[in-house]
Design a protein around this motif. Structure first.
Motif, mmCIF file in Angstrom:
data_model
loop_
_atom_site.group_PDB
_atom_site.id
_atom_site.type_symbol
_atom_site.label_atom_id
_atom_site.label_comp_id
_atom_site.label_asym_id
_atom_site.label_seq_id
_atom_site.Cartn_x
_atom_site.Cartn_y
_atom_site.Cartn_z
ATOM 1 N N CYS A 1 0.848 -1.191 0.000
ATOM 2 C CA CYS A 1 0.000 0.000 0.000
ATOM 3 C C CYS A 1 0.889 1.248 0.000
ATOM 4 C CB CYS A 1 -0.885 0.038 1.244
ATOM 5 S SG CYS A 1 -1.755 -1.507 1.586
ATOM 6 N N PRO A 2 0.384 2.386 -0.503
ATOM 7 C CA PRO A 2 1.207 3.598 -0.567
ATOM 8 C C PRO A 2 1.841 3.990 0.761
ATOM 9 C CG PRO A 2 -0.790 3.899 -1.832
ATOM 10 C CD PRO A 2 -0.938 2.582 -1.128
ATOM 11 N N GLN A 3 1.126 3.794 1.872
ATOM 12 C CA GLN A 3 1.692 4.214 3.164
ATOM 13 C C GLN A 3 3.003 3.504 3.474
ATOM 14 O OE1 GLN A 3 -1.363 3.008 2.602
ATOM 15 N NE2 GLN A 3 -2.086 1.598 4.183
ATOM 16 N N TYR A 4 3.144 2.251 3.012
ATOM 17 C CA TYR A 4 4.373 1.504 3.295
ATOM 18 C C TYR A 4 5.503 1.883 2.322
ATOM 19 C CZ TYR A 4 1.056 -1.029 6.104
ATOM 20 O OH TYR A 4 0.076 -1.320 7.017
ATOM 21 N N LEU A 5 5.157 2.685 1.326
ATOM 22 C CA LEU A 5 6.152 3.136 0.351
ATOM 23 C C LEU A 5 6.679 4.534 0.659
ATOM 24 C CD1 LEU A 5 4.180 1.953 -2.806
ATOM 25 C CD2 LEU A 5 6.309 0.942 -1.980
ATOM 26 N N VAL A 6 5.802 5.394 1.210
ATOM 27 C CA VAL A 6 6.206 6.805 1.323
ATOM 28 C C VAL A 6 6.199 7.351 2.750
ATOM 29 C CG1 VAL A 6 5.438 7.280 -1.030
ATOM 30 C CG2 VAL A 6 3.895 7.763 0.869
ATOM 31 N N LEU A 7 5.749 6.576 3.717
ATOM 32 C CA LEU A 7 5.784 7.028 5.112
ATOM 33 C C LEU A 7 6.654 6.073 5.920
ATOM 34 C CD1 LEU A 7 1.971 7.765 5.706
ATOM 35 C CD2 LEU A 7 3.751 9.396 5.057
ATOM 36 N N THR A 8 7.295 6.584 6.967
ATOM 37 C CA THR A 8 8.117 5.703 7.801
ATOM 38 C C THR A 8 7.695 5.811 9.265
ATOM 39 O OG1 THR A 8 9.817 7.309 8.371
ATOM 40 C CG2 THR A 8 10.101 6.104 6.281
ATOM 41 N N ALA B 1 -2.187 -1.583 11.210
ATOM 42 C CA ALA B 1 -1.475 -2.857 11.318
ATOM 43 C C ALA B 1 -1.424 -3.517 9.937
ATOM 44 C CB ALA B 1 -2.191 -3.780 12.292
ATOM 45 N N PRO B 2 -0.205 -3.880 9.480
ATOM 46 C CA PRO B 2 1.080 -3.637 10.137
ATOM 47 C C PRO B 2 1.392 -2.144 10.229
ATOM 48 C CG PRO B 2 1.388 -4.557 7.930
ATOM 49 C CD PRO B 2 -0.064 -4.603 8.200
ATOM 50 N N PRO B 3 2.348 -1.803 11.120
ATOM 51 C CA PRO B 3 2.695 -0.392 11.296
ATOM 52 C C PRO B 3 3.610 0.113 10.183
ATOM 53 C CG PRO B 3 4.071 -1.754 12.701
ATOM 54 C CD PRO B 3 3.123 -2.693 12.006
ATOM 55 N N LEU B 4 3.855 1.421 10.170
ATOM 56 C CA LEU B 4 4.853 1.980 9.258
ATOM 57 C C LEU B 4 6.234 1.460 9.668
ATOM 58 C CD1 LEU B 4 3.480 5.627 9.157
ATOM 59 C CD2 LEU B 4 3.163 3.819 7.434
ATOM 60 N N ARG B 5 7.123 1.398 8.691
ATOM 61 C CA ARG B 5 8.434 0.756 8.918
ATOM 62 C C ARG B 5 9.571 1.741 8.665
ATOM 63 N NH1 ARG B 5 6.863 -3.913 11.491
ATOM 64 N NH2 ARG B 5 5.233 -4.977 10.315
ATOM 65 N N SER B 6 10.772 1.191 8.450
ATOM 66 C CA SER B 6 11.961 2.029 8.246
ATOM 67 C C SER B 6 12.085 2.445 6.773
ATOM 68 C CB SER B 6 13.205 1.237 8.642
ATOM 69 O OG SER B 6 13.402 0.200 7.696
ATOM 70 N N GLN B 7 12.965 3.407 6.520
ATOM 71 C CA GLN B 7 13.226 3.827 5.140
ATOM 72 C C GLN B 7 13.766 2.643 4.327
ATOM 73 O OE1 GLN B 7 12.396 6.874 3.769
ATOM 74 N NE2 GLN B 7 12.844 5.710 1.908
ATOM 75 N N ARG B 8 14.558 1.801 4.969
ATOM 76 C CA ARG B 8 15.110 0.626 4.285
ATOM 77 C C ARG B 8 13.980 -0.287 3.779
ATOM 78 N NH1 ARG B 8 15.825 -4.072 6.727
ATOM 79 N NH2 ARG B 8 16.715 -5.624 5.320
ATOM 80 N N ASP B 9 12.942 -0.426 4.589
ATOM 81 C CA ASP B 9 11.796 -1.235 4.159
ATOM 82 C C ASP B 9 11.091 -0.582 2.972
ATOM 83 O OD1 ASP B 9 11.622 -3.509 6.119
ATOM 84 O OD2 ASP B 9 11.570 -1.854 7.541
ATOM 85 N N CYS B 10 10.888 0.734 3.048
ATOM 86 C CA CYS B 10 10.250 1.442 1.919
ATOM 87 C C CYS B 10 11.048 1.207 0.642
ATOM 88 C CB CYS B 10 10.181 2.948 2.176
ATOM 89 S SG CYS B 10 9.206 3.437 3.586
ATOM 90 N N ASP B 11 12.367 1.369 0.730
ATOM 91 C CA ASP B 11 13.217 1.201 -0.462
ATOM 92 C C ASP B 11 13.087 -0.206 -1.030
ATOM 93 O OD1 ASP B 11 14.032 3.779 -0.015
ATOM 94 O OD2 ASP B 11 15.954 3.231 0.918
ATOM 95 N N ALA B 12 13.064 -1.189 -0.131
ATOM 96 C CA ALA B 12 12.945 -2.585 -0.584
ATOM 97 C C ALA B 12 11.617 -2.813 -1.299
ATOM 98 C CB ALA B 12 13.073 -3.534 0.610
ATOM 99 N N LEU B 13 10.547 -2.206 -0.776
ATOM 100 C CA LEU B 13 9.235 -2.391 -1.409
ATOM 101 C C LEU B 13 9.203 -1.729 -2.792
ATOM 102 C CD1 LEU B 13 6.828 -1.881 1.642
ATOM 103 C CD2 LEU B 13 7.573 -4.038 0.644
ATOM 104 N N TRP B 14 9.840 -0.558 -2.933
ATOM 105 C CA TRP B 14 9.923 0.055 -4.272
ATOM 106 C C TRP B 14 10.660 -0.887 -5.235
ATOM 107 C CZ3 TRP B 14 6.918 3.605 -6.100
ATOM 108 C CH2 TRP B 14 6.438 4.625 -5.290
ATOM 109 N N ASP B 15 11.746 -1.490 -4.746
ATOM 110 C CA ASP B 15 12.467 -2.451 -5.596
ATOM 111 C C ASP B 15 11.543 -3.604 -5.992
ATOM 112 O OD1 ASP B 15 14.733 -0.954 -5.395
ATOM 113 O OD2 ASP B 15 15.700 -2.199 -3.863
ATOM 114 N N GLY B 16 10.753 -4.057 -5.017
ATOM 115 C CA GLY B 16 9.817 -5.158 -5.277
ATOM 116 C C GLY B 16 8.759 -4.796 -6.314
ATOM 117 N N LEU B 17 8.319 -3.539 -6.293
ATOM 118 C CA LEU B 17 7.352 -3.086 -7.305
ATOM 119 C C LEU B 17 8.010 -3.076 -8.676
ATOM 120 C CD1 LEU B 17 5.564 0.016 -5.680
ATOM 121 C CD2 LEU B 17 4.761 -2.341 -5.770
ATOM 122 N N ALA B 18 9.249 -2.594 -8.711
ATOM 123 C CA ALA B 18 9.931 -2.433 -10.001
ATOM 124 C C ALA B 18 10.293 -3.778 -10.611
ATOM 125 C CB ALA B 18 11.183 -1.579 -9.810
#
Ligand SMILES: [Zn+2]
Length: 468
Positions: free
Chosen positions: A267-274, A292-309
């Motif tokens: 979801c967008p919140q896990y991509l752009v919020l930490t 739930a789940p909660p917002l995570r670290s910037q590292r998690d956001c970056d990994a999810l962007w990689d996963g989308l790409a």
């Protein structure tokens, strides 16, 4: 009645071409250059100059009508669907909340369907929710699938959670019925234990403890276990909702590498919020981000962007759930664990993903269409939607890639007293939105009325079909 969209850059999951689109009787009748305008009244010709024309967005994870205990979300089907339309979403698949203890499998979807019928301005379907397991529930799955509800959600936490044995029984029954099981993947024992400890050792009014009660390994463990259970049930396909962590994504990648059919949504919140939102917000504002789940670290956001790409993540949905800030404060002021969870996001999904993803070159245009429309349609069985092709429903998102808006409660149409994305500058907004050929949004004006959305009977023809 015919409608013609001209001067369009038509973007699908695989192509981007200059074309016109002819619409007849709510469906796409032709796509091509210089379609003959004879006989089409001027007011039925839509000039899409400078815009991308894409399939209407499909949000397969919403809670527009949820109540938990005495709290009811602040929008409901009408207002949530209006907000969705403003954001370019033309169909949703709603996850109903839990029904009364021991209720039948179709109790909640029957109830929701009745309420949605007179209120929705966009098309809609429902997932089933499995809150207990017995022979009656399992044998009802076949009928539900035949009725157009081929997806069921199972929780690994909350009061309606299932244990491992029950999950295997559900997976087998659903596979026989021809459906897919979706999972909320968090380890309940870990959450209970950590919450208890935090309640004793930390300040329970501090929103910063929320993510500590649901760490990343809590999600990764649950995904790992669900995949093992699905293998034991006969390698049946599964769908993971709202993936939020790099470690969860690694588990998914390993399984997919081995050929296991697991579909994944974020979801967008896990991509752009930490998780800094919990710590850095003033006063009670951190409660806005209780989910739930909660917002995570910037590292998690970056990994999810990689996963989308790279194709490891198939879908971007919202988990839209508009408990208001006022409700969150009322319940969670003294104890954050008591605050109703969830955030609004049904209106901002497409624009945020376009602005942060396409314009920042993290994903391409075709990938954008795959994530917000084509993949959710294919995986969840919305067979007439998610693509711009002759014969498909004429659900069109005509997106102006240059329109800019700063997100605030006032600039959005969601009926809720906050947006978790407040202050974000977002470029790329719908200029016009069509639902089955009818304009429902044009230049900021809603032209649809309550009840014009139709129920979508879904059918999954081939659950193992690969997504692009
Ligand atoms: Zn949800």
């Amino acid at each position: 009645m015919s409608t013609l969209v001209v001067n369009a850059t038509v973007v699908t999951a695989t192509t981007a071409l200059q074309s016109d689109i002819l619409i007849e009787e709510g469906c796409i009748a032709a796509i091509g250059k210089n379609i003959n305008r004879t006989g089409i009244p001027a007011e039925q010709i839509i000039d899409a100059d400078g815009c991308y024309v894409m399939p209407g967005g499909i949000d397969v994870h919403t809670h527009c009508n949820l109540s938990v205990g005495s709290e009811q979300v602040s929008d409901g089907f009408y207002h949530a669907s209006v907000a969705a339309a403003y954001g370019g979403t033309t169909s949703i698949v709603e996850h109903p909340g839990f029904g009364p203890d021991g209720c039948t499998l179709h109790f909640q979807t029957d109830l929701y369907r009745k309420q949605a019928a007179t209120e929705m301005v966009i098309d809609y379907g429902f997932h089933g929710v499995i809150q207990h397991v017995d022979d009656k529930v399992l044998s009802s799955m076949k009928g539900m699938v035949a009725d157009g509800i081929p997806t069921f959600k199972v929780y690994l936490t909350y009061s309606g959670r299932l244990d491992d044995g029950e999950i295997i029984r559900v997976l087998k029954a659903n596979s026989r019925a021809g459906g897919i099981t979706a999972f909320h993947a968090e380890n309940h024992a870990i959450i209970s234990s950590l919450s208890k400890t935090l309640s004793r050792t930390a300040r329970v009014s501090d929103p910063a403890i929320h993510p500590l009660s649901r760490p990343d390994y809590c999600e990764a463990e649950a995904i790992h276990r669900i995949i093992a259970l699905a293998r034991a049930a006969g390698d049946v396909p599964i769908y993971i909702v709202h993936l939020s962590t790099a470690s969860g994504l690694e588990v998914v990648r390993a399984a997919r590498k081995g050929g296991f059919p697991v579909y994944v949504e974020t979801c967008p919140q896990y991509l752009v919020l930490t998780e800094s939102c919990y710590r850095d917000s003033a006063d009670l504002e951190g409660l806005q981000y209780i989910m739930a789940p909660p917002l995570r670290s910037q590292r998690d956001c970056d990994a999810l962007w990689d996963g989308l790409a790279d194709g490891s993540i198939d879908v971007v949905a919202t988990d839209h759930c508009s408990f208001s800030f006022e409700q969150k404060c009322r319940q969670g002021r003294d104890n954050v664990f008591a605050a109703p969870g969830g955030i609004p996001g049904i209106e901002t999904r497409g624009p945020v993903l376009f602005s942060e993803g396409v314009l920042k070159r993290r994903i391409g245009l075709n990938r954008f269409v795959q994530l917000i429309a084509t993949n959710p349609a294919r995986i969840m069985g919305l067979t007439a939607k998610g693509d711009l092709a002759v014969g498909a429903d004429a659900d069109l998102l005509i997106l102006d890639p240059e329109e800019e808006k700063v997100l605030t409660t006032e600039t959005l149409h969601q009926q809720v007293d906050y947006t978790p994305f407040a202050g974000m500058r977002v470029t790329g907004w719908p200029r016009t939105v069509l639902l089955r050929g009818k304009v429902i949004i044009h230049r900021g004006v809603l032209t649809a009325s309550a009840g014009c959305g139709k129920y979508i009977s879904r059918s999954i023809s081939s659950p193992h079909k690969k997504t692009p």
